[in-house]
Scaffold this motif. Structure first.
Motif, mmCIF file in Angstrom:
data_model
loop_
_atom_site.group_PDB
_atom_site.id
_atom_site.type_symbol
_atom_site.label_atom_id
_atom_site.label_comp_id
_atom_site.label_asym_id
_atom_site.label_seq_id
_atom_site.Cartn_x
_atom_site.Cartn_y
_atom_site.Cartn_z
ATOM 1 N N GLN A 86 43.753 33.969 26.616
ATOM 2 C CA GLN A 86 44.569 34.173 27.956
ATOM 3 C C GLN A 86 43.829 33.893 29.216
ATOM 4 N N ALA A 87 42.516 33.892 28.933
ATOM 5 C CA ALA A 87 41.823 33.519 30.432
ATOM 6 C C ALA A 87 41.733 32.052 30.504
ATOM 7 N N VAL A 88 41.544 31.289 29.603
ATOM 8 C CA VAL A 88 41.846 29.824 29.734
ATOM 9 C C VAL A 88 42.968 29.251 30.265
ATOM 10 N N VAL A 89 44.228 29.804 29.470
ATOM 11 C CA VAL A 89 45.597 29.514 30.131
ATOM 12 C C VAL A 89 45.705 30.011 31.489
ATOM 13 N N ASN A 90 45.466 31.302 32.004
ATOM 14 C CA ASN A 90 45.801 31.579 33.271
ATOM 15 C C ASN A 90 44.878 30.849 34.317
ATOM 16 N N ALA A 91 43.620 30.447 33.813
ATOM 17 C CA ALA A 91 42.840 29.692 34.685
ATOM 18 C C ALA A 91 43.445 28.361 34.768
ATOM 19 N N LEU A 92 43.943 27.946 33.811
ATOM 20 C CA LEU A 92 44.671 26.295 33.956
ATOM 21 C C LEU A 92 45.826 26.523 34.841
ATOM 22 N N TRP A 93 46.636 27.460 34.764
ATOM 23 C CA TRP A 93 47.777 27.789 35.462
ATOM 24 C C TRP A 93 47.403 27.704 37.109
ATOM 25 N N ARG A 94 46.297 28.638 37.325
ATOM 26 C CA ARG A 94 45.916 28.788 38.502
ATOM 27 C C ARG A 94 45.397 27.474 39.049
ATOM 28 N N ALA A 122 48.090 23.604 36.739
ATOM 29 C CA ALA A 122 48.590 22.619 35.708
ATOM 30 C C ALA A 122 49.961 22.652 35.866
ATOM 31 N N GLU A 123 50.506 21.328 35.275
ATOM 32 C CA GLU A 123 51.784 20.973 35.396
ATOM 33 C C GLU A 123 52.740 21.533 34.209
ATOM 34 N N GLY A 124 51.716 21.398 33.002
ATOM 35 C CA GLY A 124 52.298 21.725 31.579
ATOM 36 C C GLY A 124 51.006 22.258 30.852
ATOM 37 N N ILE A 125 51.135 23.183 29.774
ATOM 38 C CA ILE A 125 49.938 23.438 28.912
ATOM 39 C C ILE A 125 50.493 23.659 27.554
ATOM 40 N N GLN A 126 49.848 23.182 26.622
ATOM 41 C CA GLN A 126 50.138 23.291 25.311
ATOM 42 C C GLN A 126 49.007 23.965 24.716
ATOM 43 N N VAL A 127 49.324 24.934 23.783
ATOM 44 C CA VAL A 127 48.413 25.609 22.898
ATOM 45 C C VAL A 127 48.765 25.318 21.372
ATOM 46 N N MET A 128 47.558 24.732 20.893
ATOM 47 C CA MET A 128 47.645 24.563 19.453
ATOM 48 C C MET A 128 48.883 23.091 19.594
ATOM 49 N N ASP A 129 50.049 23.355 18.930
ATOM 50 C CA ASP A 129 50.990 22.185 18.797
ATOM 51 C C ASP A 129 52.220 22.725 19.642
ATOM 52 N N GLN A 130 52.145 23.789 20.480
ATOM 53 C CA GLN A 130 53.307 24.320 21.058
ATOM 54 C C GLN A 130 53.178 24.291 22.673
ATOM 55 N N PRO A 179 39.806 26.471 15.084
ATOM 56 C CA PRO A 179 39.645 26.462 16.371
ATOM 57 C C PRO A 179 40.832 26.355 17.040
ATOM 58 N N TYR A 180 40.879 26.984 18.346
ATOM 59 C CA TYR A 180 41.999 27.008 19.309
ATOM 60 C C TYR A 180 41.865 25.755 20.291
ATOM 61 N N VAL A 181 42.939 24.850 20.276
ATOM 62 C CA VAL A 181 42.896 23.943 21.353
ATOM 63 C C VAL A 181 44.094 24.012 22.269
ATOM 64 N N ILE A 182 43.284 24.046 23.682
ATOM 65 C CA ILE A 182 44.438 24.210 24.688
ATOM 66 C C ILE A 182 44.303 22.937 25.658
#
Length: 252
Positions: free
Chosen positions: A147-155, A158-166, A191-194
């Motif tokens: 969650q920390a990585v995803v939230n940081a990228l939004w801040r 980021a125009e779009g974010i993909q976690v794994m294949d979604q 491993p989790y790829v973002i």
């Protein structure tokens, strides 16, 4: 003629009686314990992990079913878009495209950042002198790390974010159960790829400044948790292919 006194009763007889009573009590309690255990178990083994294994199998089965359903849904959405473009005016088509782009339904490409998190090796030990030996929770990726990585990228814009294949949308929720990730009805292991499309400098600055990520990096140095950040000038993320129905909402 003298009458000899009768011998005093010994304690042996009383001891045997008490011993028999205690033995009967122990057997009675043991029988009651077996009965209660059998009733609670309902014919299952209380010391086995079979129930957890069955639950894991159910989760993975549901994940496979959700993946198949999402593929079917993507096909239906594509057909619906084709019909809308055939029947709508150019203005309607342009508006539909803008809405699809804003709702993450369309693929996105451009410069971006890829962040990979991974569990530490199973036999990992402290790499820094004076650091205590790691516990189980010190060696695995947790929900707050992703969650920390995803939230940081939004801040970071980021125009779009993909976690794994979604592809993530506004209602996407990152959930972890043990060391597995639950995302939009599917199960993933590390491993989790973002991946995030956006200005790489802004994305990296937001990641470097996040306090939760800084704390995670201390565990990377201490115990060998996986952490990798890659910049790309041409990164692509897919469009969201799941359901977009809003089931419920509450206002404040």
């Amino acid at each position: 003629m003298s009458i000899l006194p009768e011998p005093a009763p010994t304690r042996a007889g009383g001891t045997r009686i008490v011993g028999r009573a205690l033995t009967c009590t122990v057997f009675a309690l043991a029988g009651l314990l077996f009965y209660v255990s059998a009733h609670a178990a309902r014919g299952t083994d209380l010391r086995t992990d079979d129930s957890l294994l069955r639950l894991s199998d159910v989760i993975r089965q549901r994940s496979a079913q959700n993946q198949q359903a999402q593929a079917q849904l993507a096909d239906q959405q594509e057909r619906a878009e084709e019909l809308a473009q055939q029947q709508g005016s150019p203005a309607d088509t342009a508006l539909l495209g803008a809405l699809q782009q804003g709702s993450a339904l369309e693929p996105l490409a451009g410069p971006g950042l890829t962040v990979t998190l991974n569990d530490a090796p199973p036999n990992a030990t402290a790499r820094i002198p004076g650091v205590p030996a790691p516990g189980v929770n010190d060696l695995v990726i947790h929900q707050q790390d992703i969650q920390a990585v995803v939230n940081a990228l939004w801040r970071g814009g980021a125009e779009g974010i993909q976690v794994m294949d979604q592809r993530l949308i506004s209602t996407s929720a990152v959930r972890c159960v043990g060391n597995t990730l639950l995302l939009q009805g599917r199960v993933y292991s590390p491993p989790y790829v973002i991946r995030a499309v956006g200005r790489t400098e802004a994305l990296r600055s937001a990641v470097d400044a996040d306090p939760t990520i800084r704390n995670y990096l201390q565990y990377v140095q201490a115990y060998g948790l996986g952490w990798k950040v890659q910049e790309s000038g041409d990164l692509s993320v897919p469009g969201y292919s799941g359901t977009v129905d809003l089931r419920s909402a509450t206002g404040q």
